[in-house]
Design an enzyme around this catalytic site. Structure first.
Site, PDB file in Angstrom:
ATOM      1  N   ASP A  50       0.851  -1.195   0.000  1.00 50.93           N
ATOM      2  CA  ASP A  50       0.000   0.000   0.000  1.00 50.93           C
ATOM      3  C   ASP A  50       0.881   1.238   0.000  1.00 50.93           C
ATOM      4  OD1 ASP A  50      -2.966  -0.828   2.051  1.00 50.93           O
ATOM      5  OD2 ASP A  50      -2.197  -1.613   0.157  1.00 50.93           O
ATOM      6  N   ARG A  61       2.534  13.824 -11.091  1.00 51.34           N
ATOM      7  CA  ARG A  61       3.428  12.683 -10.879  1.00 51.34           C
ATOM      8  C   ARG A  61       3.133  11.666 -11.991  1.00 51.34           C
ATOM      9  NH1 ARG A  61       5.256  11.883  -5.001  1.00 51.34           N
ATOM     10  NH2 ARG A  61       4.373  13.634  -3.820  1.00 51.34           N
ATOM     11  N   HIS A  64       4.276   6.781 -14.839  1.00 49.10           N
ATOM     12  CA  HIS A  64       5.225   5.778 -14.350  1.00 49.10           C
ATOM     13  C   HIS A  64       4.744   4.345 -14.546  1.00 49.10           C
ATOM     14  CE1 HIS A  64       6.421   9.138 -11.294  1.00 49.10           C
ATOM     15  NE2 HIS A  64       6.908   9.380 -12.505  1.00 49.10           N
ATOM     16  N   LYS A  73      -2.546  -1.302  -9.859  1.00 50.01           N
ATOM     17  CA  LYS A  73      -2.764  -0.315  -8.787  1.00 50.01           C
ATOM     18  C   LYS A  73      -4.240   0.002  -8.638  1.00 50.01           C
ATOM     19  CE  LYS A  73       1.649   1.659 -10.047  1.00 50.01           C
ATOM     20  NZ  LYS A  73       2.270   2.590 -10.998  1.00 50.01           N
ATOM     21  N   ASP A 144      12.220   0.926 -12.535  1.00 51.34           N
ATOM     22  CA  ASP A 144      11.370   2.111 -12.643  1.00 51.34           C
ATOM     23  C   ASP A 144      11.535   2.726 -14.027  1.00 51.34           C
ATOM     24  OD1 ASP A 144      11.280   5.410 -11.194  1.00 51.34           O
ATOM     25  OD2 ASP A 144       9.615   4.060 -11.625  1.00 51.34           O
ATOM     26  N   LYS A 171      13.077  13.854 -12.331  1.00 49.36           N
ATOM     27  CA  LYS A 171      12.898  12.610 -13.116  1.00 49.36           C
ATOM     28  C   LYS A 171      11.758  12.781 -14.118  1.00 49.36           C
ATOM     29  CE  LYS A 171      10.611   9.090 -11.260  1.00 49.36           C
ATOM     30  NZ  LYS A 171      10.221   7.905 -10.447  1.00 49.36           N
TER      31      LYS A 171
HETATM   32  C1  LIG Z   1       6.971   4.628  -5.644  1.00 47.88           C
HETATM   33  C2  LIG Z   1       7.796   4.413  -4.416  1.00 47.88           C
HETATM   34  C3  LIG Z   1       8.720   5.351  -3.998  1.00 47.88           C
HETATM   35  N1  LIG Z   1       9.469   5.124  -2.881  1.00 47.88           N
HETATM   36  C4  LIG Z   1      10.416   6.178  -2.469  1.00 47.88           C
HETATM   37  C5  LIG Z   1      11.508   6.438  -3.496  1.00 47.88           C
HETATM   38  C6  LIG Z   1      11.732   7.914  -3.422  1.00 47.88           C
HETATM   39  O1  LIG Z   1      12.751   8.219  -2.485  1.00 47.88           O
HETATM   40  C7  LIG Z   1      10.422   8.498  -2.904  1.00 47.88           C
HETATM   41  C8  LIG Z   1       9.614   9.184  -3.971  1.00 47.88           C
HETATM   42  O2  LIG Z   1       9.550   8.292  -5.075  1.00 47.88           O
HETATM   43  P1  LIG Z   1       9.012   8.785  -6.457  1.00 47.88           P
HETATM   44  O3  LIG Z   1       9.530  10.162  -6.754  1.00 47.88           O
HETATM   45  O4  LIG Z   1       9.269   7.688  -7.470  1.00 47.88           O
HETATM   46  O5  LIG Z   1       7.441   8.915  -6.157  1.00 47.88           O
HETATM   47  P2  LIG Z   1       6.299   9.220  -7.224  1.00 47.88           P
HETATM   48  O6  LIG Z   1       6.759  10.236  -8.234  1.00 47.88           O
HETATM   49  O7  LIG Z   1       5.075   9.488  -6.433  1.00 47.88           O
HETATM   50  O8  LIG Z   1       6.132   7.841  -7.993  1.00 47.88           O
HETATM   51  C9  LIG Z   1       4.918   7.145  -8.020  1.00 47.88           C
HETATM   52  O9  LIG Z   1       4.052   7.896  -8.821  1.00 47.88           O
HETATM   53  C10 LIG Z   1       3.190   7.232  -9.686  1.00 47.88           C
HETATM   54  C11 LIG Z   1       1.935   8.046  -9.790  1.00 47.88           C
HETATM   55  C12 LIG Z   1       2.957   5.799  -9.451  1.00 47.88           C
HETATM   56  O10 LIG Z   1       1.935   5.242  -9.833  1.00 47.88           O
HETATM   57  C13 LIG Z   1       4.025   4.994  -8.827  1.00 47.88           C
HETATM   58  O11 LIG Z   1       3.553   4.373  -7.649  1.00 47.88           O
HETATM   59  C14 LIG Z   1       5.230   5.754  -8.508  1.00 47.88           C
HETATM   60  O12 LIG Z   1       6.042   5.825  -9.667  1.00 47.88           O
HETATM   61  O13 LIG Z   1       9.684   7.397  -2.359  1.00 47.88           O
HETATM   62  C15 LIG Z   1       9.353   3.970  -2.133  1.00 47.88           C
HETATM   63  O14 LIG Z   1      10.052   3.776  -1.113  1.00 47.88           O
HETATM   64  N2  LIG Z   1       8.444   3.019  -2.543  1.00 47.88           N
HETATM   65  C16 LIG Z   1       7.660   3.185  -3.644  1.00 47.88           C
HETATM   66  O15 LIG Z   1       6.828   2.294  -3.968  1.00 47.88           O
END
Ligand SMILES: Cc1cn([C@H]2C[C@H](O)[C@@H](COP(=O)(O)OP(=O)(O)O[C@H]3O[C@H](C)C(=O)[C@H](O)[C@H]3O)O2)c(=O)[nH]c1=O
Length: 188
Positions: A50, A61, A64, A73, A144, A171
């Site tokens: 979750d 965001r 991805h 999801k 990713d 990113k």
């Molecule tokens: C996705 C994820 C991230 N993280 C950590 C890694 C990074 O240090 C931080 C932020 O990660 P990120 O910038 O990839 O988060 P989002 O940009 O919200 O990414 C998500 O955004 C879109 C909408 C999605 O559907 C995916 O779940 C996912 O890609 O959380 C974790 O520890 N576990 C995880 O499952």
């Protein structure tokens, strides 16, 4: 109990789910997930992680996906309002490269079930938004991947009123176009 309506979309396997909202003078109650009800509707996925994220207005965001450990999801909004988007990346799918966009909000309580083999993203329309989503596979950063939010071949009609207010991670500013990436997803 049957507290859910499962609504098919124009893309096979992508569902909108409407939980029944029990309002009373204290507030509201919903069942946000019920395995038996989902299984009866043919949604027999197994959620193992979750997630929750909070974003401010104008945050986008996405888009991805993970190239392995691909994640289905079940997305919902607890606070605020987002425009949520799923893009079909399953090769040979008749809707390959097509998207579905929907407003998910604290008021409508709608959910989107995004199957494995899709890219996911959302744009925050409210001052803040807190989203929660269940995943069918674990986070795997080495797998990713993503597609740029304004890829003209997908042509998502994001409800952006002021492009200057868009907030993207570094990113997400540098994601590739769909035509420039290797798509690993088969269409079952
Ligand atoms: C996705 C994820 C991230 N993280 C950590 C890694 C990074 O240090 C931080 C932020 O990660 P990120 O910038 O990839 O988060 P989002 O940009 O919200 O990414 C998500 O955004 C879109 C909408 C999605 O559907 C995916 O779940 C996912 O890609 O959380 C974790 O520890 N576990 C995880 O499952």
């Amino acid at each position: 109990m049957g507290n859910f309506k499962f609504i098919k979309t124009s893309i096979k396997d992508l569902y909108i789910i409407q939980p029944e909202i029990f309002n009373d003078n204290r507030g509201y109650f919903i069942e946000s997930y019920n395995k038996e009800d989902f299984y009866k509707a043919g949604l027999t996925m197994n959620f193992i992680q979750d997630n929750e994220s909070k974003s401010t207005e104008g945050v986008l965001r996405g888009l991805h996906f993970q190239t392995q450990n691909t994640q289905g999801k079940l997305v919902r909004v607890i606070v605020g309002e987002v425009y949520d988007v799923a893009v079909d990346l399953r090769k040979e799918s008749p809707t390959f490269g097509k998207y579905e966009g929907i407003i998910l909000s604290q008021d409508n309580k709608k959910q989107l079930y995004i199957p494995e083999g899709f890219a996911h993203g959302f744009l925050v329309l409210s001052k803040i938004a807190i989203i929660a989503y269940k995943c069918t596979n674990y986070y795997a950063p080495k797998y990713d991947s993503g597609i740029i939010w304004n890829d003209e071949d997908i042509n998502i009609n994001w409800p952006i009123d002021n492009i200057n207010k868009l907030i993207l991670s570094e990113k997400d500013k540098n994601q590739k176009k769909l035509k420039d990436i290797e798509i690993p997803f088969e269409y079952k």
